[in-house]
Enzyme design. Structure first.
Site, PDB file in Angstrom:
ATOM      1  CE  LYS A  71      83.908   7.619 -38.240  1.00 27.54           C
ATOM      2  NZ  LYS A  71      82.755   8.384 -37.753  1.00 27.54           N
ATOM      3  CG  ASP A 131      81.118  11.606 -38.846  1.00 25.87           C
ATOM      4  OD1 ASP A 131      80.333  11.145 -39.689  1.00 25.87           O
ATOM      5  OD2 ASP A 131      82.107  10.975 -38.410  1.00 25.87           O
ATOM      6  CD  GLU A 167      90.269  15.972 -16.538  1.00 24.03           C
ATOM      7  OE1 GLU A 167      89.790  16.765 -15.703  1.00 24.03           O
ATOM      8  OE2 GLU A 167      91.135  16.312 -17.387  1.00 24.03           O
ATOM      9  CB  ILE A 183      74.001  11.288 -32.686  1.00 28.02           C
ATOM     10  CG1 ILE A 183      74.839  10.527 -31.659  1.00 28.02           C
ATOM     11  CG2 ILE A 183      74.192  12.798 -32.541  1.00 28.02           C
ATOM     12  CD1 ILE A 183      76.355  10.678 -31.903  1.00 28.02           C
TER      13      ILE A 183
END
Ligand code: ATR
Length: 276
Positions: free
Chosen positions: A66, A102, A155, A218
């Protein structure tokens, strides 16, 4: 002549996309066929050159390509640029244009399947990986009141919030998010916790979940994760990952053909296949 569409990924053999797209082409009487193309990471550039040379009308792009396809395209739309990932390429008379459906697919599935309006909603996104990015930036373009991010590696959640540059977002550790769970109207799992084969993992504890909260995962393999089952048992309204899978496909189909497919028909095909 039949138009050729397909999926570039590695591996691709378990993809449900041919099922959805070929049925939709047939449904509209469009002479086209969707194929699977297994492309090794070192051959992404050659694959895109192949799309051009062969006049392939459009492709989807999946893991692990991607991000890698981007330098080979003529244009990348703003949303896909922002998240740094393309999942749909349109061949516009030789110009290859990259999009990402998406996140927009996820948001549309959430609104339509769960019948929710995101205006004023307080949303918790769990995870800060590739899956979270597209969804997060799509949620930022809604009128939600809060879009907070919690992640195992705090983080990474902090970095995504910084990138979003949007005052509606804060980041939390998973432990902190567990304590704040009752503050949210919608809780979304974008992590791989609970996905086959690690079906016993859970992204975070649901102890403080309020009944009536929308809990969305998802993951679609398993069809319902243990976590989603528990959320429903605690009175939440649950959504699995089939909707996102179908709507990202439907948005790609629309970009290629200009037609909005019958999403319920697509969904039923996918569900039948997953249950097999
Ligand atoms: P993807 O592209 O599918 O999002 P990824 O970029 O590897 O994949 O991200 C996976 C996400 O799932 C990350 O947010 C990861 O948390 P870390 O950033 O701390 O690695 C999260 N994740 C994976 N397994 C998890 C688990 N057992 N519990 C909680 N979070 C988990």
């Amino acid at each position: 002549m039949e138009n050729v569409y397909g999926l570039l990924g590695f591996p691709v053999k378990h993809s449900l996309s041919p099922l959805m797209h070929n049925d939709a082409f047939a449904y509209f009487g469009i002479p086209a066929r969707y194929h699977l193309f297994s492309v090794k990471p070192e051959q992404v550039g050659e694959a895109i050159a192949g799309v051009r040379a062969l006049g392939i009308a459009g492709v989807n792009v999946t893991i692990p390509h991607k991000m890698a396809v981007i330098p080979f395209l003529d244009e990348v739309d703003e949303h896909a640029q922002r998240i740094g990932a393309v999942n749909t390429i349109v061949n516009d008379n030789g110009r290859l244009v990259g999009y990402n459906t998406d996140g927009p697919g996820y948001v549309k599935a959430l609104e339509e399947e769960m019948d929710v309006h995101l205006d004023g909603k307080r949303i918790l996104l769990i995870g800060a990986g590739g899956g979270a990015r597209g969804i997060y930036f799509s949620l930022l373009s809604t009128a939600a009141e809060r879009i907070d991010i919690a992640n195992r590696t705090t983080e990474k959640a902090a970095r995504l919030v910084r990138e979003g540059e949007d005052g509606r977002s804060a980041f939390f550790s998973l432990a902190e998010a567990e304590k704040r769970l009752a503050e949210y109207d919608i809780i979304i799992n974008t992590t791989s916790a609970g996905m086959h084969p690690l079906v016993n993992e859970q992204p975070l504890s649901l102890e403080r979940l309020q009944p009536g909260t929308v809990v969305s995962d998802i993951i679609y393999n398993p069809f319902e994760t243990k976590w989603l089952k528990e959320a429903k048992a605690r009175g939440a309204r649950g959504q699995n990952g089939v909707g996102m899978l179908v709507y990202q496909g439907a948005l790609a189909f629309e970009k290629w053909t200009g037609q909005w497919p019958d999403v319920n028909r697509m969904k039923q095909l996918v569900i039948d296949q997953l249950r097999r």
